[in-house]
Write a protein that holds these residues in place. Structure first.
Motif, short mmCIF file in Angstrom:
data_model
loop_
_atom_site.label_atom_id
_atom_site.label_comp_id
_atom_site.label_asym_id
_atom_site.label_seq_id
_atom_site.Cartn_x
_atom_site.Cartn_y
_atom_site.Cartn_z
N SER A 96 0.78 -1.27 0.16
CA SER A 96 0.04 -0.14 -0.03
C SER A 96 0.75 1.35 -0.08
O SER A 96 0.54 2.34 -0.57
CB SER A 96 -0.87 0.12 1.24
N LEU A 97 2.05 1.21 0.77
CA LEU A 97 3.01 2.35 0.71
C LEU A 97 3.40 2.61 -0.63
O LEU A 97 3.61 3.72 -1.02
CB LEU A 97 4.15 2.08 1.93
N VAL A 98 4.00 1.47 -1.19
CA VAL A 98 4.68 1.74 -2.72
C VAL A 98 3.67 2.14 -3.58
O VAL A 98 3.86 3.02 -4.29
CB VAL A 98 5.24 0.29 -2.92
N ARG A 99 2.39 1.50 -3.56
CA ARG A 99 1.37 1.77 -4.55
C ARG A 99 1.12 3.27 -4.37
O ARG A 99 0.88 4.16 -5.43
CB ARG A 99 -0.19 1.10 -4.12
N CYS A 100 0.87 3.87 -3.19
CA CYS A 100 0.59 5.49 -2.96
C CYS A 100 1.75 6.17 -3.41
O CYS A 100 1.65 7.22 -4.16
CB CYS A 100 0.70 5.57 -1.34
N LEU A 101 3.21 5.79 -3.20
CA LEU A 101 4.17 6.41 -3.84
C LEU A 101 3.99 6.37 -5.52
O LEU A 101 4.29 7.30 -6.16
CB LEU A 101 5.43 5.89 -3.49
N VAL A 102 3.70 5.20 -6.03
CA VAL A 102 3.55 5.22 -7.10
C VAL A 102 2.55 6.01 -8.04
O VAL A 102 2.69 6.67 -8.98
CB VAL A 102 3.77 3.68 -7.92
N GLU A 103 1.35 5.90 -7.35
CA GLU A 103 -0.02 6.44 -7.95
C GLU A 103 -0.10 7.77 -7.63
O GLU A 103 -0.45 8.60 -8.42
CB GLU A 103 -0.95 5.71 -7.52
N GLU A 104 0.38 8.49 -6.52
CA GLU A 104 0.35 9.77 -5.83
C GLU A 104 1.45 10.44 -5.75
O GLU A 104 1.58 11.68 -5.67
CB GLU A 104 -0.67 9.77 -4.63
N GLY A 105 2.49 9.78 -5.71
CA GLY A 105 3.87 10.33 -5.37
C GLY A 105 4.77 11.29 -6.23
O GLY A 105 5.57 12.02 -6.08
N GLY A 106 4.27 11.25 -7.60
CA GLY A 106 4.88 12.02 -8.50
C GLY A 106 6.17 11.85 -8.79
O GLY A 106 7.16 12.54 -8.97
#
Length: 135
Positions: free
Chosen positions: A103-113
């Motif tokens: 979930s952390l990596v997904r957030c970085l990939v999808e929302e982290g720019g």
């Protein structure tokens, strides 16, 4: 003081984390040098006494050690930068992502720019880990 493992250290506030980031880059560092670094680019400077209070708290929590060297007190981190950042990341992962690394990596990939270069490096890291190689 016996150095503690990063995993046993208490959590850092955002201000303490920012201070540790500077200390990891500049250690060993004096209060004066740290004060200049902290205030560099700030619209409203923090005072020496405020900084010393933060440093004392970090020392009490076990994140810092200080030594008197000549006329200056020098500060250095107890955990390595990697160990300290790992501790902070584990707390972040637990608090915001229910302990899920995916979930952390997904957030970085999808929302982290992430930039193209960062995506490429992430892909290389994944491939190395799948092949059983440590970076």
């Amino acid at each position: 003081m016996n150095p503690k493992k990063a995993s046993s250290l208490p959590p850092l506030s955002p201000a303490e984390q920012a201070l540790m980031d500077l200390i990891w880059r500049k250690q060993p560092v004096s209060v004066g040098d740290l004060l200049r670094a902290v205030n560099d680019g700030r619209a409203e400077a923090i005072t020496r006494s405020t900084l010393q209070t933060q440093l004392h708290r970090l020392e009490t929590k076990g994140w810092l050690l200080s030594d008197d060297e000549g006329r200056a007190r020098l500060y250095r981190s107890v955990p390595s930068e990697k160990g300290g950042r790992g501790k902070v990341l584990a707390e972040l992962k637990q608090r915001f992502f229910g302990g899920s690394g995916l979930s952390l990596v997904r957030c970085l990939v999808e929302e982290g720019g992430l930039s193209k270069e960062e995506f490429d490096e992430l892909n290389q890291l994944i491939v190395k880990h799948q092949q059983g190689k440590k970076p």
